[in-house]
Design a protein around this motif. Structure first.
Motif, short mmCIF file in Angstrom:
data_model
loop_
_atom_site.label_atom_id
_atom_site.label_comp_id
_atom_site.label_asym_id
_atom_site.label_seq_id
_atom_site.Cartn_x
_atom_site.Cartn_y
_atom_site.Cartn_z
N UNK A 79 35.46 14.94 76.17
CA UNK A 79 34.09 15.14 76.64
C UNK A 79 33.16 15.35 75.44
N UNK A 80 32.09 14.55 75.42
CA UNK A 80 31.04 14.71 74.42
C UNK A 80 29.75 14.91 75.20
N UNK A 109 28.07 13.98 80.45
CA UNK A 109 28.77 13.81 79.18
C UNK A 109 29.38 12.42 79.06
N UNK A 110 29.56 12.01 77.80
CA UNK A 110 30.30 10.79 77.52
C UNK A 110 31.78 11.09 77.73
N UNK A 111 32.49 10.18 78.41
CA UNK A 111 33.94 10.26 78.50
C UNK A 111 34.47 9.34 77.41
N UNK A 112 34.87 9.94 76.30
CA UNK A 112 35.27 9.16 75.13
C UNK A 112 36.71 8.67 75.20
N UNK A 113 37.37 8.89 76.34
CA UNK A 113 38.77 8.45 76.47
C UNK A 113 38.88 6.94 76.67
N UNK A 119 34.14 0.28 77.21
CA UNK A 119 34.19 -1.11 77.64
C UNK A 119 34.20 -2.03 76.41
N UNK A 120 34.14 -3.33 76.64
CA UNK A 120 34.23 -4.28 75.53
C UNK A 120 33.04 -4.21 74.56
N UNK A 121 31.92 -3.64 75.00
CA UNK A 121 30.77 -3.47 74.11
C UNK A 121 30.83 -2.14 73.35
N UNK A 122 31.80 -1.29 73.65
CA UNK A 122 31.90 0.00 72.98
C UNK A 122 31.14 1.10 73.69
N UNK A 123 30.77 0.86 74.94
CA UNK A 123 30.05 1.87 75.73
C UNK A 123 31.04 2.80 76.43
N UNK A 124 30.77 4.09 76.35
CA UNK A 124 31.55 5.09 77.09
C UNK A 124 30.88 5.33 78.44
N UNK A 125 31.67 5.57 79.49
CA UNK A 125 31.04 5.97 80.76
C UNK A 125 30.43 7.35 80.63
#
Length: 154
Positions: free
Chosen positions: A96-97, A109-113, A116-122
């Motif tokens: 979590x960020x 928060x960003x889920x850094x786990x 996607x292919x563009x490098x986006x975190x959910x």
């Protein structure tokens, strides 16, 4: 690439941002080095072109000048360091960020786990009252657009 979001930012009153406060690329690189990963492209775009925003009594976390990072509660890395100092936090939320903690019963928060292919975190929404976590958006740009739409009735 982010024209729709930029258009919404020009006309919204829901999100308060201050022109001319974009961050320097070197600050982003410094933060990424400490975090150990690259920040999502749409968040980097936001940081460079806008840099900051307030909404509902909270701030969307940004990156402040390095000389202010040790005490600025709107700085992404400062908040992350505080979270890492809490042992329970690290064990419960290792990926979590924090991104946005409005004055309410939720945080985003960003889920850094995963990315996607563009490098986006959910972006996840943590309902503090019910201890529930749900996906809020697939990208930072989608997160901002959704916040603006929800707070603008659009």
């Amino acid at each position: 690439m982010y024209e729709r979001l930029a258009d919404k930012l020009k006309t919204t009153s829901a999100l308060k941002w201050y022109p001319g406060r974009g961050v320097e690329e070197s600050w982003i690189v410094e933060v990424e080095e400490e975090l150990g990963f690259r920040l999502p492209p749409s968040y980097r775009w936001w940081l460079i072109h806008y840099g900051n925003a307030g909404l509902n009594g909270g701030n969307i976390l940004a990156i402040c000048p390095p000389e202010h990072r040790e005490y600025d509660h709107t700085d992404l890395l400062y908040i992350h360091r505080l979270n890492l100092a809490e042992e329970w936090w690290v064990s419960r939320f290792p990926d979590r960020l924090d991104l946005f903690v409005p004055d309410s019963d939720e945080l985003y928060f960003f889920d850094t786990s995963s990315s996607n292919e563009q490098g986006e975190f959910p972006i996840m929404c943590y309902d503090l009252m019910n201890d529930l976590i749900d996906k809020y958006a697939s990208t930072f740009a989608e997160f901002l657009e959704r916040l603006i739409d929800e707070r603008s009735g659009g």
